[in-house]
Enzyme design. Structure first.
Site, PDB file in Angstrom:
ATOM      1  N   HIS A   1       0.680  -1.250  -0.007  1.00  0.00           N
ATOM      2  CA  HIS A   1      -0.110  -0.077  -0.008  1.00  0.00           C
ATOM      3  C   HIS A   1       0.854   1.087   0.071  1.00  0.00           C
ATOM      4  CE1 HIS A   1      -2.495  -3.188   1.893  1.00  0.00           C
ATOM      5  NE2 HIS A   1      -3.325  -2.685   1.328  1.00  0.00           N
TER       6      HIS A   1
ATOM      7  N   ASP B   1      31.307 -32.395   0.810  1.00  0.00           N
ATOM      8  CA  ASP B   1      30.708 -32.510   2.142  1.00  0.00           C
ATOM      9  C   ASP B   1      29.214 -32.459   1.879  1.00  0.00           C
ATOM     10  OD1 ASP B   1      32.585 -31.792   3.908  1.00  0.00           O
ATOM     11  OD2 ASP B   1      32.813 -29.895   3.079  1.00  0.00           O
TER      12      ASP B   1
ATOM     13  N   HIS C   1      37.420 -35.506   1.639  1.00  0.00           N
ATOM     14  CA  HIS C   1      38.064 -34.599   0.671  1.00  0.00           C
ATOM     15  C   HIS C   1      39.216 -35.300   0.126  1.00  0.00           C
ATOM     16  CE1 HIS C   1      35.522 -31.577   2.040  1.00  0.00           C
ATOM     17  NE2 HIS C   1      35.669 -31.526   3.254  1.00  0.00           N
TER      18      HIS C   1
ATOM     19  N   ASP D   1      35.897 -30.597  12.891  1.00  0.00           N
ATOM     20  CA  ASP D   1      36.342 -31.886  12.143  1.00  0.00           C
ATOM     21  C   ASP D   1      37.059 -31.812  11.088  1.00  0.00           C
ATOM     22  OD1 ASP D   1      35.773 -34.398  10.946  1.00  0.00           O
ATOM     23  OD2 ASP D   1      33.660 -34.379  11.232  1.00  0.00           O
TER      24      ASP D   1
ATOM     25  N   HIS E   1      37.489 -35.671   9.138  1.00  0.00           N
ATOM     26  CA  HIS E   1      36.757 -35.856   7.672  1.00  0.00           C
ATOM     27  C   HIS E   1      37.729 -35.548   6.652  1.00  0.00           C
ATOM     28  CE1 HIS E   1      35.733 -31.737   7.132  1.00  0.00           C
ATOM     29  NE2 HIS E   1      35.114 -31.921   6.165  1.00  0.00           N
TER      30      HIS E   1
END
Lengths: 172, 469
Positions: free
Chosen positions: B103, B359, B211, B203, B206
């Site tokens: 409006h 990931d 990777h 982490d 991992h």
């Protein structure tokens, strides 16, 4: 940029070029694509932009973020990563299908180079149920040398601001 | 959690699976975590001028962040006070006012309502605009140029909230030297926001396995040698884990700055600045300046120092997030180096990143299993090197010197998550500040009053606490 239309023969040759590319991409034969279809001086680019109001007068950022900003060696390294056999996402392999449409080809100031516009659709299936569609446009500069076309520059344009696929680690 | 169920035992290093998937827990998180903690909004470099704005999220609330005429930064819920429509629909820009598309109600950059169309003709009497400004975000403060907001007026200052983490982050942000290159990349991940936040906090485990492919083609070096998780080939501990009050933490690998980037340009730059940093901030932070960090600022902001990526995990339900990614550079870098660093950061941790792409399959996989009603029962572990967490004579927070691969910062993440989900208000959290590590630390570093507890004592202690509510 685009000036004159090209001969039907050349247009047909460009179509064949794109269909072959789509077939190699769908088979993930990226190295064959790189070696047979890509110029050593390639710039493969997928820039992003944020959503701005039409009246926004600010210049684009000095350092435009690009999901891809690759030269030949960058592309080769990406392909080498896939070839290690250690990409768990690709084992079991994803399934991918590339469609290329809306191809226009134009001559440029350089006799052996052509500009082309095309649209693409990529359907990627991962795991058992996951499916994503990525639709976009490409602005290419192609080079004709000894009767063979190679890809000299590619700018990929996507409509998705937030990328819906978990990554864009596939060529477009 | 304020009910009879124990969801986290951070001392043992376990958390219930359901905290990743239960809708009712997610709804509580939006109130208790995202409604009360400091959340990253933007960097000052993205909104340098008066009227510059960005739009973002705080939890699932849309917010508008605006540079004011006096150079301060304010943030508001991005919602018109009339019908609730989003008043700003762009991601960034520069405006003198924000006009609602419904409006035409118009707000100043300070959030005040300044115009109501047809007010005289159709409202009959003047609209009292003083109470109809955009709802402000209670607190907006910046740490060395990084702008955070907090929706709880009772929260501590940003500096107190970052606490010991700020001491560490001074290493690369002091004097406002770090800045972010935006706009951010954005992509969807089908996972719970805590999984990547925990991953970036702690982490290192991992890296070598998840990777492996990216490391195989990455430059050889401290990170490259991790490929395959077959061994860590160094004669000394390659790094440490660090956890600080309020759930923040990181893992760092010594002498690994820029090791994911190709070429030596970034490393050469950091080496040229290192003596000054060591002189000004001391030997430890001089060493940290040349380390690689994977870090999370609780709850949902993570970064990789020296890979130069900076992320926010925007929650979109218990099983979905948007990943927002900026590149982080030093203001004093040449334009050429900034461009190079941005390219390398995105090449590795952007939406088609060589590392980022690894990931998603795991973050997704950790979530999709929870659809199984039997699978989602039980608990998951964060217990690596439990018992090695200690205080350190020179480094603040809780430290594990066993390895940069550890879960110390992960235990700390869930420890604070549990605390903030349980606490009625910030006063309760403040009351624990003086003894937040007492039931955690390894026996030899527990305080001399014998305040340490073993793991089973801790569980009983927590059950007593919960039963008493």
């Amino acid at each position: 940029m685009a000036s004159a239309s090209v001969s039907p023969d050349l247009h047909q040759q460009v179509l064949q070029f794109y269909y072959r590319e789509a077939r190699l991409f769908s088979g993930k034969q990226y190295r064959q694509w790189l070696e047979a279809m890509v110029d050593r001086e390639i710039h493969y680019w997928l820039p992003i932009a944020d959503l701005r109001y039409r009246a926004d007068r600010r210049p684009p950022p000095e350092f435009v973020p690009s999901i891809y900003d690759d030269n030949y060696d960058d592309l080769e390294e990406r392909i080498r990563r896939l070839e290690t056999g250690l990409v768990w996402m690709e084992d079991p392999p994803s399934r991918i299908r590339h469609l290329t449409t809306n191809v226009e080809v134009y001559g440029t100031d350089v006799a052996s180079e052509f500009d082309s516009f095309s649209n693409f659709l990529v359907c990627r299936n991962t795991e058992d149920t996951d499916e994503t569609l990525t639709i976009g446009a490409r602005e290419d500069r192609l080079r004709l040398r000894d009767g063979n076309l190679t890809l000299l520059r590619r700018k990929v344009i996507l409509g998705q601001r937030v990328i819906k696929d978990t990554n864009l680690y596939f060529l477009m | 959690m304020g009910n009879s169920e124990i969801l986290v035992d951070a001392t043992a290093g376990v958390q219930k699976r359901k905290i990743f998937s239960a809708e009712e827990i997610y709804q509580l998180e939006l109130e208790k975590v995202f409604g009360r903690c400091w959340l990253f909004l933007t960097h000052e470099s993205e909104i340098p001028k008066s009227g510059d704005f960005v739009t973002t999220f705080m939890g699932e609330d849309r917010v508008l962040v605006v540079r004011q005429a006096d150079r301060s930064v304010k943030a508001f819920l991005n919602s018109c006070r009339h019908r609730g429509n989003q008043v700003c629909r762009a991601e960034s820009g520069n405006l003198r006012s924000f006009i609602c598309s419904y409006h035409g109600w118009t707000y100043g950059i300070d959030g005040s309502l300044i115009n109501v169309p047809l007010e005289k003709e159709c409202y009959g009497s003047p609209v009292d605009k003083t109470n109809l400004g955009l709802a402000p975000v209670a607190k907006v403060e910046n740490f060395n140029g990084f702008v955070f907001g907090c929706l709880d007026p009772e929260a501590p200052s940003l500096r107190e909230y970052l606490g010991e983490m700020a001491w560490y982050m001074e290493t690369f942000t002091s004097g406002g030297r770090a800045e972010l290159l935006g706009p951010p990349l954005k992509s969807v991940l089908h996972t719970n926001w805590k999984l990547p936040a925990e991953n970036f906090a702690c982490d290192g485990y991992h890296v070598g396995w998840t990777h492996a492919a990216a490391l195989k083609v990455a430059p050889a070096g401290p990170l490259g040698q991790l490929a395959g998780n077959t061994g860590i080939n160094t004669t000394e501990a390659p790094g440490i884990q660090i956890a600080t009050r309020h759930g923040h933490g990181f893992g760092c690998i010594w002498n690994a700055a820029s090791s994911i980037h190709r070429g030596t340009a970034l490393n050469d730059y950091l080496l040229s600045k290192q003596p000054e940093v060591a002189k000004r901030l001391g030997e430890w932070r001089g060493k940290l300046f040349m380390a690689h960090w994977d870090a999370t600022i609780f709850p949902n902001c993570s970064f990789l120092y020296a890979t130069n990526t900076f992320k926010v995990w925007q929650p979109k339900g218990p099983g979905e997030i948007e990943v927002w990614t900026w590149s982080m550079v030093d203001k004093e870098m040449s334009s050429e180096l900034k461009r190079n660093v941005q390219k390398e950061a995105i090449r590795t941790f952007g939406t088609a990143g060589t590392f980022e792409s690894d990931d998603a399959v795991n973050f997704h996989g950790c979530m999709r299993t929870n659809r199984g009603p039997q699978t989602r029962k039980g608990q998951l572990t964060n217990s690596m090197a439990v018992g090695f967490d200690k205080t350190h004579p020179e480094l603040p927070g809780v430290i594990s010197e066993l390895s940069f691969i550890g879960e110390t910062a992960g235990r700390n993440f869930y420890r604070f998550w549990d605390e903030v989900m349980d606490a009625a208000n910030w006063d309760e959290i403040r009351a624990a500040n003086s003894h937040w590590t007492e039931d955690w630390l390894a026996p030899e570093t527990r305080d001399t009053n014998g305040n340490g507890r073993n793991q089973s004592d801790h569980f009983e202690h927590r059950q007593t606490q919960v039963a008493g509510k």
